[in-house]
Design a protein around this motif. Structure first.
Motif, mmCIF file in Angstrom:
data_model
loop_
_atom_site.group_PDB
_atom_site.id
_atom_site.type_symbol
_atom_site.label_atom_id
_atom_site.label_comp_id
_atom_site.label_asym_id
_atom_site.label_seq_id
_atom_site.Cartn_x
_atom_site.Cartn_y
_atom_site.Cartn_z
ATOM 1 N N ARG A 272 12.941 46.525 78.612
ATOM 2 C CA ARG A 272 14.229 46.979 79.103
ATOM 3 C C ARG A 272 14.568 48.297 78.434
ATOM 4 N N GLY A 273 15.362 49.093 79.069
ATOM 5 C CA GLY A 273 15.718 50.389 78.529
ATOM 6 C C GLY A 273 16.894 50.342 77.582
ATOM 7 N N TRP A 274 16.841 49.525 76.572
ATOM 8 C CA TRP A 274 17.933 49.414 75.616
ATOM 9 C C TRP A 274 17.981 50.642 74.734
ATOM 10 N N VAL A 275 19.161 51.142 74.500
ATOM 11 C CA VAL A 275 19.353 52.220 73.537
ATOM 12 C C VAL A 275 20.508 51.818 72.645
ATOM 13 N N THR A 276 20.295 51.866 71.354
ATOM 14 C CA THR A 276 21.340 51.549 70.391
ATOM 15 C C THR A 276 21.359 52.644 69.351
ATOM 16 N N ARG A 277 22.211 52.487 68.377
ATOM 17 C CA ARG A 277 22.223 53.481 67.319
ATOM 18 C C ARG A 277 20.926 53.451 66.520
ATOM 19 N N ARG A 278 20.119 52.420 66.686
ATOM 20 C CA ARG A 278 18.817 52.340 66.013
ATOM 21 C C ARG A 278 17.743 53.074 66.803
ATOM 22 N N GLY A 279 17.971 53.368 68.060
ATOM 23 C CA GLY A 279 16.977 54.036 68.886
ATOM 24 C C GLY A 279 16.751 53.301 70.179
ATOM 25 N N SER A 280 15.710 53.682 70.870
ATOM 26 C CA SER A 280 15.367 53.095 72.148
ATOM 27 C C SER A 280 14.244 52.088 71.967
ATOM 28 N N VAL A 281 14.367 50.948 72.616
ATOM 29 C CA VAL A 281 13.331 49.912 72.522
ATOM 30 C C VAL A 281 12.033 50.423 73.148
ATOM 31 N N GLU A 282 12.117 51.444 73.991
ATOM 32 C CA GLU A 282 10.937 51.977 74.663
ATOM 33 C C GLU A 282 10.213 53.050 73.856
ATOM 34 N N ASP A 283 10.804 53.539 72.788
ATOM 35 C CA ASP A 283 10.237 54.670 72.057
ATOM 36 C C ASP A 283 10.166 54.359 70.562
ATOM 37 N N CYS A 284 8.973 54.042 70.084
ATOM 38 C CA CYS A 284 8.793 53.683 68.672
ATOM 39 C C CYS A 284 9.204 54.808 67.731
ATOM 40 N N ALA A 285 9.136 56.052 68.194
ATOM 41 C CA ALA A 285 9.497 57.186 67.337
ATOM 42 C C ALA A 285 10.988 57.200 66.996
ATOM 43 N N THR A 286 11.813 56.497 67.777
ATOM 44 C CA THR A 286 13.258 56.465 67.519
ATOM 45 C C THR A 286 13.671 55.270 66.682
ATOM 46 N N GLN A 287 12.708 54.440 66.295
ATOM 47 C CA GLN A 287 13.006 53.194 65.597
ATOM 48 C C GLN A 287 12.581 53.247 64.133
ATOM 49 N N ARG A 288 13.136 52.327 63.367
ATOM 50 C CA ARG A 288 12.662 52.130 61.996
ATOM 51 C C ARG A 288 11.436 51.227 62.094
ATOM 52 N N ASN A 289 10.278 51.767 61.781
ATOM 53 C CA ASN A 289 9.026 51.041 61.939
ATOM 54 C C ASN A 289 8.576 50.419 60.627
#
Length: 93
Positions: free
Chosen positions: A5-22
Motif C-alpha cells: 500500500r502507498g502509506w506515507v507517514t512521518r517515518r517515510g513511505s512503506v514503498e521506499d526503503c530509503a525513506t525509512q529507518r532500516n
C-alpha cells in the motif's frame, strides 16, 4: 510478493526503503541469531508474517525460516501518524 500500500507517514513511505529507518548491522546480526535459536530448538521452518516496512521484511528474511507473507495489518498501530495507537480489533484485521 503482493503490492505494498502507498502509506506515507512521518517515518517515510512503506514503498521506499530509503525513506525509512532500516536495520543496523547489529539488528541484522540479531535477526540471524534469533533464526539460529529457532533452528536449535527444532523449528527449521515456519509461516512468517511481517509488516510491509523494510526493516520488518528484512528481519523476516534474515530469520531464514521460510516464505514471508507481507501483511498490511502489521504495518502500524498508529492510524494517522499521531501519538495515539489504535487498539481496536479493526486496526489489525
Amino acid at each position: 510478493m503482493p503490492p505494498r500500500r502507498g502509506w506515507v507517514t512521518r517515518r517515510g513511505s512503506v514503498e521506499d526503503c530509503a525513506t525509512q529507518r532500516n536495520l543496523s548491522a547489529a539488528g541484522r546480526d540479531e535477526a540471524r541469531r534469533i533464526g539460529e535459536r529457532f533452528r536449535a530448538q527444532g523449528i527449521a521452518a515456519a509461516r512468517v508474517y511481517a509488516s510491509q516496512w523494510c526493516r520488518c521484511l528484512d528481519t523476516a528474511r534474515l530469520l531464514d525460516l521460510g516464505e514471508i507473507t507481507p501483511f498490511a495489518g502489521l504495518n502500524s498501530f498508529f492510524r494517522d501518524g499521531g501519538a495515539k495507537p489504535c487498539r481496536r480489533p479493526k486496526c489489525v484485521r
